[in-house]
Every structure is written in C-alpha cells, then in structure tokens.
Design a protein around this motif. Structure first.
Motif, PDB file in Angstrom:
ATOM      1  N   ARG A  86       6.677 -66.547  -4.157  1.00  0.00           N
ATOM      2  CA  ARG A  86       7.687 -65.818  -3.372  1.00  0.00           C
ATOM      3  C   ARG A  86       8.135 -66.540  -2.112  1.00  0.00           C
ATOM      4  NH1 ARG A  86       6.499 -59.679  -2.501  1.00  0.00           N
ATOM      5  NH2 ARG A  86       8.553 -59.892  -1.537  1.00  0.00           N
ATOM      6  N   TRP A  87       7.201 -67.245  -1.459  1.00  0.00           N
ATOM      7  CA  TRP A  87       7.570 -67.977  -0.233  1.00  0.00           C
ATOM      8  C   TRP A  87       6.993 -69.387  -0.330  1.00  0.00           C
ATOM      9  CZ3 TRP A  87       5.116 -63.148  -0.014  1.00  0.00           C
ATOM     10  CH2 TRP A  87       5.924 -62.068   0.391  1.00  0.00           C
ATOM     11  N   PRO A  88       7.535 -70.206  -1.187  1.00  0.00           N
ATOM     12  CA  PRO A  88       6.897 -71.501  -1.450  1.00  0.00           C
ATOM     13  C   PRO A  88       6.758 -72.404  -0.232  1.00  0.00           C
ATOM     14  CG  PRO A  88       9.060 -71.343  -2.515  1.00  0.00           C
ATOM     15  CD  PRO A  88       8.739 -69.979  -2.011  1.00  0.00           C
ATOM     16  N   GLY A  89       7.595 -72.192   0.773  1.00  0.00           N
ATOM     17  CA  GLY A  89       7.499 -73.058   1.947  1.00  0.00           C
ATOM     18  C   GLY A  89       6.587 -72.518   3.031  1.00  0.00           C
ATOM     19  N   LEU A  90       5.974 -71.372   2.791  1.00  0.00           N
ATOM     20  CA  LEU A  90       5.213 -70.709   3.853  1.00  0.00           C
ATOM     21  C   LEU A  90       3.767 -71.207   3.926  1.00  0.00           C
ATOM     22  CD1 LEU A  90       5.483 -68.350   5.953  1.00  0.00           C
ATOM     23  CD2 LEU A  90       4.451 -66.877   4.189  1.00  0.00           C
ATOM     24  N   VAL A  91       3.306 -71.425   5.152  1.00  0.00           N
ATOM     25  CA  VAL A  91       1.872 -71.643   5.386  1.00  0.00           C
ATOM     26  C   VAL A  91       1.307 -70.295   5.812  1.00  0.00           C
ATOM     27  CG1 VAL A  91       0.151 -72.803   6.804  1.00  0.00           C
ATOM     28  CG2 VAL A  91       2.182 -74.063   6.025  1.00  0.00           C
ATOM     29  N   LEU A  92       0.470 -69.726   4.971  1.00  0.00           N
ATOM     30  CA  LEU A  92      -0.107 -68.403   5.251  1.00  0.00           C
ATOM     31  C   LEU A  92      -1.592 -68.570   5.499  1.00  0.00           C
ATOM     32  CD1 LEU A  92      -0.158 -65.288   5.323  1.00  0.00           C
ATOM     33  CD2 LEU A  92      -0.347 -65.317   2.833  1.00  0.00           C
ATOM     34  N   CYS A  93      -2.031 -68.207   6.681  1.00  0.00           N
ATOM     35  CA  CYS A  93      -3.436 -68.391   7.049  1.00  0.00           C
ATOM     36  C   CYS A  93      -4.111 -67.044   7.263  1.00  0.00           C
ATOM     37  CB  CYS A  93      -3.517 -69.223   8.328  1.00  0.00           C
ATOM     38  SG  CYS A  93      -5.209 -69.473   8.874  1.00  0.00           S
ATOM     39  N   SER A  94      -5.179 -66.825   6.538  1.00  0.00           N
ATOM     40  CA  SER A  94      -5.957 -65.601   6.695  1.00  0.00           C
ATOM     41  C   SER A  94      -7.347 -65.949   7.209  1.00  0.00           C
ATOM     42  CB  SER A  94      -6.075 -64.899   5.342  1.00  0.00           C
ATOM     43  OG  SER A  94      -7.164 -63.991   5.361  1.00  0.00           O
ATOM     44  N   ILE A  95      -7.719 -65.356   8.325  1.00  0.00           N
ATOM     45  CA  ILE A  95      -9.070 -65.553   8.862  1.00  0.00           C
ATOM     46  C   ILE A  95      -9.846 -64.261   8.629  1.00  0.00           C
ATOM     47  CG2 ILE A  95     -10.448 -66.111  10.902  1.00  0.00           C
ATOM     48  CD1 ILE A  95      -7.810 -67.158  12.195  1.00  0.00           C
ATOM     49  N   THR A  96     -10.966 -64.365   7.964  1.00  0.00           N
ATOM     50  CA  THR A  96     -11.817 -63.188   7.740  1.00  0.00           C
ATOM     51  C   THR A  96     -13.263 -63.568   8.031  1.00  0.00           C
ATOM     52  OG1 THR A  96     -12.051 -63.826   5.427  1.00  0.00           O
ATOM     53  CG2 THR A  96     -10.331 -62.213   5.933  1.00  0.00           C
ATOM     54  N   ALA A  97     -14.122 -62.571   8.100  1.00  0.00           N
ATOM     55  CA  ALA A  97     -15.521 -62.858   8.428  1.00  0.00           C
ATOM     56  C   ALA A  97     -16.189 -63.681   7.324  1.00  0.00           C
ATOM     57  CB  ALA A  97     -16.284 -61.564   8.669  1.00  0.00           C
ATOM     58  N   TYR A  98     -15.941 -63.312   6.050  1.00  0.00           N
ATOM     59  CA  TYR A  98     -16.634 -63.982   4.946  1.00  0.00           C
ATOM     60  C   TYR A  98     -15.688 -64.466   3.851  1.00  0.00           C
ATOM     61  CZ  TYR A  98     -20.986 -62.380   7.034  1.00  0.00           C
ATOM     62  OH  TYR A  98     -22.033 -62.178   7.899  1.00  0.00           O
ATOM     63  N   GLY A  99     -14.421 -64.686   4.169  1.00  0.00           N
ATOM     64  CA  GLY A  99     -13.489 -65.173   3.162  1.00  0.00           C
ATOM     65  C   GLY A  99     -12.869 -64.043   2.357  1.00  0.00           C
ATOM     66  N   GLN A 100     -11.970 -64.412   1.442  1.00  0.00           N
ATOM     67  CA  GLN A 100     -11.285 -63.417   0.611  1.00  0.00           C
ATOM     68  C   GLN A 100     -12.276 -62.764  -0.347  1.00  0.00           C
ATOM     69  OE1 GLN A 100      -7.620 -62.916   0.978  1.00  0.00           O
ATOM     70  NE2 GLN A 100      -8.407 -63.872   2.833  1.00  0.00           N
ATOM     71  N   ASN A 101     -12.056 -61.485  -0.615  1.00  0.00           N
ATOM     72  CA  ASN A 101     -12.872 -60.713  -1.569  1.00  0.00           C
ATOM     73  C   ASN A 101     -14.376 -60.883  -1.374  1.00  0.00           C
ATOM     74  OD1 ASN A 101     -10.388 -60.022  -2.904  1.00  0.00           O
ATOM     75  ND2 ASN A 101     -10.405 -62.092  -3.749  1.00  0.00           N
ATOM     76  N   GLU A 159      -4.702 -59.248  14.817  1.00  0.00           N
ATOM     77  CA  GLU A 159      -4.970 -58.286  15.893  1.00  0.00           C
ATOM     78  C   GLU A 159      -6.375 -58.458  16.452  1.00  0.00           C
ATOM     79  OE1 GLU A 159      -2.535 -54.332  15.271  1.00  0.00           O
ATOM     80  OE2 GLU A 159      -4.095 -54.512  13.762  1.00  0.00           O
ATOM     81  N   GLY A 160      -7.029 -59.539  16.098  1.00  0.00           N
ATOM     82  CA  GLY A 160      -8.380 -59.783  16.588  1.00  0.00           C
ATOM     83  C   GLY A 160      -8.415 -61.076  17.390  1.00  0.00           C
ATOM     84  N   VAL A 161      -9.594 -61.406  17.898  1.00  0.00           N
ATOM     85  CA  VAL A 161      -9.711 -62.576  18.762  1.00  0.00           C
ATOM     86  C   VAL A 161      -9.484 -63.876  17.976  1.00  0.00           C
ATOM     87  CG1 VAL A 161     -11.283 -63.897  20.238  1.00  0.00           C
ATOM     88  CG2 VAL A 161     -11.177 -61.404  20.434  1.00  0.00           C
ATOM     89  N   SER A 162      -9.991 -63.955  16.749  1.00  0.00           N
ATOM     90  CA  SER A 162      -9.874 -65.223  16.019  1.00  0.00           C
ATOM     91  C   SER A 162      -8.417 -65.581  15.752  1.00  0.00           C
ATOM     92  CB  SER A 162     -10.665 -65.174  14.710  1.00  0.00           C
ATOM     93  OG  SER A 162     -10.179 -64.155  13.863  1.00  0.00           O
ATOM     94  N   GLY A 163      -7.631 -64.633  15.247  1.00  0.00           N
ATOM     95  CA  GLY A 163      -6.237 -64.914  14.921  1.00  0.00           C
ATOM     96  C   GLY A 163      -5.373 -65.080  16.161  1.00  0.00           C
TER      97      GLY A 163
END
Lengths: 389, 402
Positions: free
Chosen positions: A118-133, A14-18
C-alpha cells in the motif's frame, strides 16, 4: 542547511522510546508531525518533572525535552474520520514512527503487513517492548521489566553485591532511550537506499533485543559457549581492584587492568612496600582478594585528601583511568560540557528559558539544533488538517 | 564492486574502521549488519588488545574481538609508516565513512585528521570518537565504559538507598556510544549523498551517557532536584521493584496504575488490599512503600518465578524474570525471532552470534563471523586500490602490509 530538512516524518508514538526517536530526527531539521489525542495530548505530558504554571498539560519537562522541533496535530484516531485523515497524512510522509503495543498500527489502518503493497515508499518503524506479536507472558512491560529480562538488571551492580537485590537502571526510561536511538539509526539507514531505489521498509525494534544486543561483547561469548554461562550475579564482569570509591567531596571511579596502569598506580600512591614484589601483570593474571584489598586500602587513603576533580587530574596525568562520579549539577558545571555547549538554552512559552541536554555529536556541516520548543497541544492542527477534512 | 553483496539498506556503502576495543567496532558492526562493506585496518604491532585472548591465545579466535566484529573485512596495513598512511588515504578516496576511536590526537599525529581526510575525499564522513569528545579542556583524558557512566551522571543514580552509588553493570557504555555514533554518521551520509559534501562527526562518550538520563537532567535544570539512589524505586510507580522468588530467582514487577495494583492484589489472593486506604492511590502507596514491598516480597517468596510472571501478565501487570546469562541464551523468543544467527568463520566453523537489535524487511544477510587478521589485505590493495601484484609484493617485503 540541515541534514534532514527534506524529510517529513509522522509520529504516532506516545511513549518515551518513539518520542525520543522522533526528537533525534527532528533536531536534525526534519519536519516531524506529532499526532496527539485531543484534550489529553500525549501521555508523556502527564509525566514529570513538572514546572511553571498554567495549563497542566503544558508543564511537563519530560514532554518538553522529548518533543523539541516538532509540530503537534490533535487528531482523534478512535474515530473513523480521524483514521481517514490519518491515511491522507500518511500518503505525504517519508517515515512513520510508532511505539504502541504490537497490533495497534493495524487498528488505525496501518497494518505493517500491508505496508509494502500500500505504501511502498514508506519507512514504517514500530518500537515495542518485545517485538511484533509477543508471547502472552511478554505482553505487558515497563522499562524495569525489559532492563531485567535483558540481563542488565540481574547483573547490576555486579560482582561484590551478590548478597543484595539486583537494581534498576539509571533514570526512569533507560531502555526506552536505547530503543529510540536504535530506531533512529535504522530509520537513517533505511532512508539511504530509499534515496536510490525509492522503496521503504518496515522496521521492527524490540526494546528487549536492543538491550540484549547492548551486551553483545559478553552475550556473544555466552551464546557461542566461550564464556561460562551461570546464574552468578557477577557473570558479566571483569574483575579487579577497580570500582567506585569515596574521596574528599564525593566519589570517583577507577579502572586498572594493564601493567602500565599498575606501574602508574604504584607511583601515584607512593610506591608502597607491599606492591614492589608483585608481578607487573598481576591485574590481568594474578588477582587475589588480598592484593585487591591492599590496593583499595591505599587508594582510599590517597583519596581522603583529594577532591574528585583533583584526583582525576593527578591520576590521568599518570595514565590512570580515574574519573569523577558526577551528580547532575556537576555534569552541568563541567568545563568540558560547557566547552562543547552540550546544554543549550531553550525558551518554552510555559516552562520559560532553561538549559536542555542536547546531542552527543558535533557535526561540522549540519549540526543538530533546537530551533523550536516542544509544541503546545494541537498548535499546528490547522496547518495540517484544514483543507484536508 | 564490494567483495560481499549481502543486500540490506547499506549495500554499496564502504566503511573504513580504525577503531579498537568495543565502541568504535560497535559502530562498524551496525553498518555491517545493514549491509555495508566494513574494512578494519589493523596494524601488526598495535593490535586491538581484544585480539589477545589469554584463554585461546589465538588472535583469529579471540572471544572479545569476535563478539563485536562480525561481518567485517580485515586489512593489515602499518599506519605508523608514511607509506601505510598513504595507502589508507588512497582507500578513503574510495570510501564513504571513516570510523576511528584511537587515543585523542592520534589521528592528527598519523596524518589522518579531518583536514587530511577531506583533502583526499570531500564527500567522506569521518566519525571520530573520544571519551570526552575530540576537543575541549578535558579531551585528553581517557577511560573505559564505567568511566563514561561515572562522568555522564549515570553511576550516581544507581545504588542502594542511603549507600554510596554502585553504578550500572560495568559493561554498559560502549555499545550505546557506538550506536549514537552510527546514527550521526548515517545522517551525515544522507546529507553527503544529496549534496556531495562530507563532514566531521565528533562523538563524546560521556555526553552519550548523559543523554540516557536526559529527563533526570531536566529535573535538575527545572527545579534543582537531584535524585538520590533508591534501589529499584520509581517516583511514578509503586510497587516497582525486583523481588526474590521461592526458586531463588528474581522477578521484576512494575505497577503503573491503580488498576494494575488492584490486579496485583488479586493475583496475590489478597483482594482486600486493593481497597486498603494505605495503598489505594499512588501517593498512598509511595507513602507506605516499605510495607507494600514487604507484602509483595512475602508473596513472591512463596512462588516460583514463572508462576508469578504468568499470573501477573494474565492480569495485565508488567512483570518478568530478572534474567541471568543462562536465561538469555535459552530465551525461546530470541531464538525464534532469529536473534542469534549462525555465522561462518574462514575455516568453516559455524557458531551463533548476537544479531542486530532491530528486524527490517529486505535485510542484509548476516552470515559471516569476524575476519582473520589481514585476510582481506589483498582485496583492498588489488581490487580497490588497483595495485599490481608486483607493487603488492613490494609493500609486503617492506613490511608495510601483510
């Protein structure tokens, strides 16, 4: 034929990067399903520039640019029914793009730690300001925050402006576009071996790391102890007489470093007396403030009589890397941009027909193309939700 | 079989790089970081000038070159000779991607233009990079990163209020451009893998730059508005700036909502400001931005930067230190995430390098520093091209390879 027409992408971003990442993929023909909040829609619908008349949420030029070629599905992920529906859609897609803060994905039932099982074939991409956690002191960030924590901000403009505050980057979403571009590149890379082995991946894009890595040429030298590490605002820079200078109708930028460029420069400004005795490689090995001041004085005189396009033409003929500093209308009027059809007409039901920036690459077989404007909120809900609920 | 098996999504992909300076090498670096075998073809009397380091004087340990060429192989083949070009074409038969950023027209003159390349390998993807792109009325003009930013419209947007533009830091441009090229190249490779049809990918640096301010361009196309330089200000946020702290550092603060403004006022110990009609809404804060910035500056000037950041972050306000080069290399989070992996040079020297901008599951191993000049010529000629030792010796003797 499109390059990515056989892929289905789910965009939770919901942001500009994604959204930018999703656009880069959608413009190559992928089916990109964008999930939006019912009634409010994506937050980018509420950011300018605004134009046209009619429903407020359909008037954002930012949203219109970022969401070309996508489908919009209105789905409330704050409800259990919405999250249940999300699971069904996830099962049908190749890629998921998200740009919410770390932890949000797990909250809607897409825990990155469980993706592999759970979804072994999925490419899941997360964009955050400073990475996970991220650490506590990096939980809140805007584009400005990242631009400055990456080193770009502190060193902008750079040498010669040490007595003034550091600046922001160009535009409002500079670091966001960079992160979106990096994410798209990694998604494409991960799809390549998924074509063979069938296995997806989790991609953790840190906007901060993307921005630091964009300065790899200098940061690598800092971290290896090969270049001085300082708190000097000019610490990123190469030095010399180059820079931005006024001309008859605006500004130009010129860069000079080599003996060839020096010889060409002398010729360009009429071979002034003072310049004849300088060693040919002084731009690399003999910079002094006095010499730099003399170059700049003569350059400014030469530029007084010339417009930016003319100055660039004359200098480039001699082999000097001098170019115009273009404003938006000059970019749009550039014969080069016109030749390459960088700006393309897009017709949107609310914003009408206007030129949009397209993509910076021309492809001989599968060019990117905008075949549909950004969707109206929820216009494709029936297509994806009916019969599944 | 590739010389190095590092895993990662691009393991088994072979890339040939005929590129110089920063942008083209950046494209190759992205591929190498994802596990591709990237072979740099270098020509002895036309070396990338980043190989010349006035400090170390060692072409194998030139600082700039090493920065953007980790994980690659190097083959010395003289592409100014017909035989050298033939060797490169042979190599391209066994390759997936070619990346080049030589001067406009140089690849055609060498006999390595798209028609020649696809004739030997119709599945290959050729990525050609030029400041203005490969064709068009200005394609012959050249420049470096700050030129890309100037032409692309970025420089005009960065500067102090009522002053000439300054542009973003002069190093910006190549790496972004190299990334766009890598993305387009990978999309083309996906297509080639599925259809057997390669393609020509022509990337323009200046267009890459314009894409980074696309919404500013939309502002112009929709309303004719051209934004003037305004320091660090933002149309939709206030305060939005970089403020000096007591310890001489700078802190960035970006207030995106009325709620964040209330939190900032609280952190400043001036809760009353939150209700002050001069600052109650975004419109009011924008109208009184001068006074607003003075209040914030006055407060930060009495605090150390770390304290400002902790205080504001604990109240959900976006704030961070404006980092200098010391801060970047001392950044605990970057180190703990493995952003500076160790890489080994051919002589065993180990040093940290700048890693990729993204972390992926099952990544490629990142372990090798930049190649020494010509270190892998034998591998290319012998193992990939299958030339006999005698043939290899002949090429060396003729000065084609080394």
């Amino acid at each position: 034929m499109t390059a990515l027409g056989n892929f289905r992408i789910l965009e939770l971003a919901e942001g500009v990067s994604g959204e930018y990442c999703g656009k880069l993929i959608a413009d190559f023909g992928a089916e990109v399903i964008k999930i939006e909040r019912p009634s409010a829609g994506s937050p980018t619908r509420h950011l300018g520039p605004f134009a046209g008349s009619g429903e407020a949420i359909e008037r954002s030029g930012l949203f219109a640019y970022l969401n070309t070629n996508k489908r919009s599905v209105a789905l409330d992920l704050t409800t259990a029914a919405g999250r249940d529906m999300l699971q069904r859609i996830v099962a049908t897609v190749d890629v998921v793009i998200d740009d919410h803060p770390s932890g949000w994905l797990a909250g809607v039932g897409l825990d990155p730690e469980q993706v592999e099982t759970r979804w072994p074939g999925l490419v899941l991409c997360s964009i955050t300001a400073y990475g996970q956690n991220p650490p506590d002191e990096r939980r809140n960030a805007g584009d400005l925050t990242v631009f400055h924590s990456s080193g770009w901000g502190f060193h902008t403009p750079g040498v010669g402006f040490e007595d003034k505050p550091p600046l922001k980057g160009p535009g409002r979403f500079f670091s966001h576009y960079e992160a979106g571009q990096e994410a798209a590149m990694y998604i494409a890379g991960c799809l390549i071996d998924r074509e063979h082995g069938g296995l997806g991946r989790f991609i953790d894009v840190s906007m901060h790391e993307v921005m630091v890595s964009r300065a790899d040429y200098v940061v690598a030298q800092f971290v290896a102890g090969e270049m001085d590490v300082t708190d000097w605002r000019g610490g990123f820079d190469m030095h010399g007489p180059g820079g931005i200078f006024p001309c008859k109708d605006g500004h130009i930028y010129v860069f000079m470093a080599t003996p060839d460029q020096w010889a060409a420069y002398r010729k360009m400004v009429g071979d002034p007396e003072w310049a004849r005795d300088l060693p040919p490689d002084w731009l690399m090995k003999g910079l002094t403030p006095e010499r730099i001041a003399l170059v700049r004085r003569d350059l400014c005189d030469w530029l007084k009589e010339r417009g930016k396009v003319q100055a660039a033409h004359e200098a480039q003929e001699l082999g000097i890397t001098l170019v115009p500093v273009n404003t938006p209308h000059e970019v749009m009027e550039s014969p080069q941009y016109a030749h390459r059809q960088y700006f393309v007409d897009v017709t949107h039901p609310v914003l009408g027909t206007v030129k949009y920036p397209s993509v910076p690459y021309r492809m001989s077989e599968t060019p990117a193309a905008i075949t549909a404007p950004a969707p109206l909120l929820g216009q494709d809900s029936a297509l994806y939700l009916v019969g599944r609920g | 079989m590739a010389k190095l098996q590092r895993g990662g999504p691009l393991q088994g992909v072979r890339v040939v790089e005929l590129s110089k300076i920063w942008a083209g090498p950046e494209t190759g670096k992205h591929f190498a970081f994802m596990g591709a075998e990237v072979i740099k073809i270098e020509t002895k009397d036309a070396l990338d000038f980043t190989r010349f380091d006035t400090l170390t004087g060692d072409i194998n340990k030139a600082r700039g070159f090493m920065s953007v060429n980790p994980q690659k192989l190097s083959a010395l083949i003289d592409i100014k000779t017909g035989q050298g070009v033939e060797l490169v074409l042979d190599l391209l038969r066994h390759s997936d991607i070619l990346v080049d950023n030589l001067r406009p027209g140089a690849m055609e003159r060498l006999g390595l233009g798209w028609d020649a390349v696809r004739a030997v390998n119709p599945r290959i993807v050729q990525i050609t990079m030029g400041m203005y792109g490969n064709d068009g009325p200005l394609a012959h003009q050249t420049g470096y990163a700050p030129c890309f930013c100037a032409i692309g419209g970025l420089s005009a947007l960065v500067g102090y209020k009522d002053q000439p533009p300054t542009g973003i830091n002069m190093r910006y441009g190549d790496s972004s451009y190299g990334t766009a090229a890598a993305y387009a190249g990978l999309v083309a490779l996906l297509h080639a893998r599925r259809t057997g049809v390669g393609q020509f990918v022509d990337v323009s640096a200046v267009e890459c730059m314009t894409t980074m301010i696309a919404d500013s361009m939309m502002d112009y196309t929709l309303s004719g508005a051209e934004q003037a330089c305004d320091g660090t200000r933002h149309a939709e946020m206030a305060p939005h700036g970089v403020y000096a702290c007591r310890d001489g550092s700078w802190v960035s603060i970006a207030v995106a909502s009325d709620q964040a403004w209330t939190a900032l006022a609280g952190a400043m110990g001036q809760e009353g400001l939150a209700g002050d009609p001069r600052f109650a809404t975004l419109a009011a804060r924008k109208a009184n931005e001068e006074a607003l910035d003075q209040l914030v500056s006055k407060w930060t000037a009495q605090q150390d930067v770390g304290e400002v950041v902790r205080l504001l972050q604990s109240r959900d306000v976006a704030a961070g230190k404006s980092c200098n080069s010391m801060d970047i290399i001392a950044d605990e989070q970057l180190w703990s995430r493995g952003f500076f992996p160790d890489a080994v040079q051919p002589d065993g020297t180990v040093r940290p390098i700048v890693g990729p901008g993204a972390k992926i599951s099952r990544p490629a191993e990142i372990c090798d520093d930049a190649p020494w000049l010509g270190a892998d010529t034998d591998y290319v000629l012998g193992e990939i091209l299958g030339l006999s030792e005698q043939e290899q010796a002949g090429l060396k003797e003729a000065g084609i390879t080394s």
